[in-house]
Design an enzyme around this catalytic site. Structure first.
Site, PDB file in Angstrom:
ATOM      1  CB  SER A  64      -1.014   0.076   1.193  1.00 38.18           C
ATOM      2  OG  SER A  64      -2.095  -1.057   0.880  1.00 38.18           O
ATOM      3  CE  LYS A  67      -3.897   0.685  -1.122  1.00 42.34           C
ATOM      4  NZ  LYS A  67      -4.377   0.172   0.250  1.00 42.34           N
ATOM      5  CE1 TYR A 191      -4.168  -1.341  -4.765  1.00 46.08           C
ATOM      6  CE2 TYR A 191      -4.799  -3.504  -4.699  1.00 46.08           C
ATOM      7  CZ  TYR A 191      -4.461  -2.469  -4.072  1.00 46.08           C
ATOM      8  OH  TYR A 191      -4.487  -2.091  -2.712  1.00 46.08           O
ATOM      9  CE1 TYR A 243      -5.130   1.931   4.020  1.00 50.07           C
ATOM     10  CE2 TYR A 243      -3.631   0.918   5.576  1.00 50.07           C
ATOM     11  CZ  TYR A 243      -3.964   1.415   4.550  1.00 50.07           C
ATOM     12  OH  TYR A 243      -2.978   0.887   3.216  1.00 50.07           O
ATOM     13  CB  VAL A 261       0.232  -5.814   4.361  1.00 49.32           C
ATOM     14  CG1 VAL A 261      -1.326  -5.176   4.854  1.00 49.32           C
ATOM     15  CG2 VAL A 261       0.070  -5.956   2.720  1.00 49.32           C
TER      16      VAL A 261
HETATM   17  O1  DON Z   1      -4.539  -4.579  -1.690  1.00 53.57           O
HETATM   18  C1  DON Z   1      -4.023  -5.402  -0.689  1.00 53.57           C
HETATM   19  O2  DON Z   1      -4.696  -5.866   0.183  1.00 53.57           O
HETATM   20  C2  DON Z   1      -2.626  -5.185  -0.644  1.00 53.57           C
HETATM   21  N1  DON Z   1      -1.895  -5.346  -1.975  1.00 53.57           N
HETATM   22  C3  DON Z   1      -2.125  -3.870  -0.061  1.00 53.57           C
HETATM   23  C4  DON Z   1      -2.774  -3.520   1.216  1.00 53.57           C
HETATM   24  C5  DON Z   1      -1.729  -2.951   2.137  1.00 53.57           C
HETATM   25  O3  DON Z   1      -0.410  -2.843   2.040  1.00 53.57           O
HETATM   26  C6  DON Z   1      -2.645  -2.424   3.129  1.00 53.57           C
HETATM   27  N2  DON Z   1      -1.790  -1.648   4.068  1.00 53.57           N
HETATM   28  N3  DON Z   1      -1.281  -1.427   5.098  1.00 53.57           N
END
Ligand code: DON
Length: 440
Positions: A64, A67, A191, A243, A261
């Site tokens: 993320s 983003k 994505y 978040y 993540v």
């Molecule tokens: O969309 C997802 O679930 C992951 N590729 C990215 C999520 C993420 O890194 C959330 N951040 N803490």
């Protein structure tokens, strides 16, 4: 001398190392297998100096943290209006993978949650771009932020895509609302590739420093995105980057930030540094446990909270005095430091209160910077005074006001002495510049 900053970073890493709470992300099988002991931290200054401690050259997937950078690309490529029409900027107060859409429009609440980020991915490049060309633009853009060519981790990408049911469901919902106009599966695939780009903690610090440096990469010198885009991105990172922990983060840490993540976490301190941390164990919000502790430490140790009120600047008006008498008497307002709105306001009051003579010199010799609003306020004041028939001199040897064109009938000189001696006005000397401005 032993280097101070790396020593400090080693010390704070030691302090957080013993915290083994949390767990690596479990919903992407390949991430669950990450070595949880990895720990690294890096600072990158806007002058391009990088300081680090721990595993700063270990690669992991950006997730993320991509983003905000991809949001910056979409804003640059499509403009604010078309991006804001599809993705809002309101904090959702919910987890990153919640389907947080505006009730009536179906617009995702912000670009940091998955629904927003999936939409933003579709907005990179021109509308007619093939999915693979869009991914190439995204990876190219991330590489420009990092100032080195980046690549994806195919194993992590495949692992996430095989379990991307929730993101796919979200994309189909977005498509049903008309927010997403492209093939839902292709956008989630793009994505997911964006999330699987491999970076190091060092890369992330440089990417964050590029934001801190108004969009110019401090290593390559490349202007990656325009400055107004950076302001938008940092604002959204500040309000939505963490978040459902965004409020705690804003109050306790106070640095625009974004987590991923895989355990990465970045912060950008405008005009100063980019910070990155890496530690794979996550808290219940999906933020790195030790990464959050490191940022809390940096914020309190080094006064990095953006809402910390800067120490009150020294008075901008250093002195006000008159030299000579009669029609040649010259009032000198000696200014100092950096001048913003509040400083300019005090100069205007000093001009009003003490301006008794026909001739006034504003001495900027000790002024190191003046922002746009302060410059306009001072020039408007000089313009009005010259309209009233006063002679105004701007003593500005370093050209902190490079083009005082709207300051009325203003004489620019290098020294107070030049303002004191009548020949100045004939502008015989190259550095004695008589400006004809709006007020004439
Ligand atoms: O969309 C997802 O679930 C992951 N590729 C990215 C999520 C993420 O890194 C959330 N951040 N803490």
């Amino acid at each position: 001398m032993r280097p101070i900053i790396p020593d400090y970073l080693i010390e704070v890493l030691k302090d957080v190392e013993s915290d083994t709470s949390g767990a690596p992300a479990g919903y992407i099988p390949e991430l669950a297998a990450a070595d949880p002991e990895r720990l690294g931290v890096a600072f990158a200054t806007i002058e391009g100096e990088v300081y680090g401690a721990g595993d700063i050259d270990t690669e992991f997937t950006i997730q993320s943290i991509s983003k905000p950078f991809v949001y910056a690309m979409a804003l640059s490529d499509r403009g604010f209006d078309s991006v804001l029409a599809r993705v809002g900027v309101e904090p959702s107060g919910e987890a990153f993978n919640q389907i947080s859409l505006e009730r009536d429009t179906g617009r995702p609440l912000n670009p940091m949650i998955n629904a927003g980020a999936i939409t933003v991915h579709s907005l990179v490049g021109t509308a007619d771009l093939e999915p693979s060309a869009r991914v190439a633009r995204v990876i190219g853009g991330l590489s420009a932020f990092a100032s080195r060519p980046l690549a994806t981790d195919e194993t992590v990408r495949a692992s996430e895509m095989a379990h991307a049911h929730r993101n796919l469901a979200m994309a189909h919902m977005l498509r049903s609302h008309g927010i997403l106009t492209e093939d839902a599966h292709a956008v989630v695939d793009g994505y997911t590739r964006q999330c699987s780009v491999l970076v190091t903690t060092r890369d992330l610090a440089i990417m964050a420093a590029t934001l801190a440096n108004r969009g110019t990469n401090p290593l390559s010198g490349e202007q990656v995105v325009p400055e107004p885009v950076v302001r938008q991105v940092l604002s959204v990172m500040f309000s939505c980057g963490m978040y459902d922990a965004a409020g705690d983060w804003a109050t306790q840490v106070g640095i625009p930030a974004k987590s991923g993540v895989a355990g990465g976490l970045i912060g950008a301190l405008p005009g100063q540094i980019g910070i990155a941390a890496f530690s794979p164990r996550l808290d219940r919000h999906g933020n790195s446990v030790r990464g959050v502790s490191l940022f809390e430490r940096f914020s309190s140790d080094m006064g990095m909270h953006l809402m910390d009120i800067p120490t009150i600047a020294r008075a901008v008006v250093r002195s006000s005095h008159t030299i000579g008498s009669g029609p040649h008497a010259l009032q000198i307002l000696e200014l100092q430091g950096g001048i913003g709105f509040a400083g300019a306001e005090s100069v205007l009051r000093a001009m009003d209160a003490s301006f008794l003579e026909n001739r006034l010199a504003l001495d900027l010799t000790r002024v190191h910077s003046i922002d746009d609003v302060a410059r306009r306020m001072l020039l408007e004041a000089t313009s009005r005074l010259t309209l009233d028939g006063h002679d105004i001199y701007l003593v500005d040897p370093e050209s902190v006001i490079p083009d005082p064109g709207d300051g009325g009938r203003l004489t620019e000189v290098d020294t107070v002495h030049q303002a004191m001696n009548p020949p100045y006005a004939t502008a015989q000397h190259g550095s004695q510049r008589r400006r004809e401005g709006l007020g004439q």
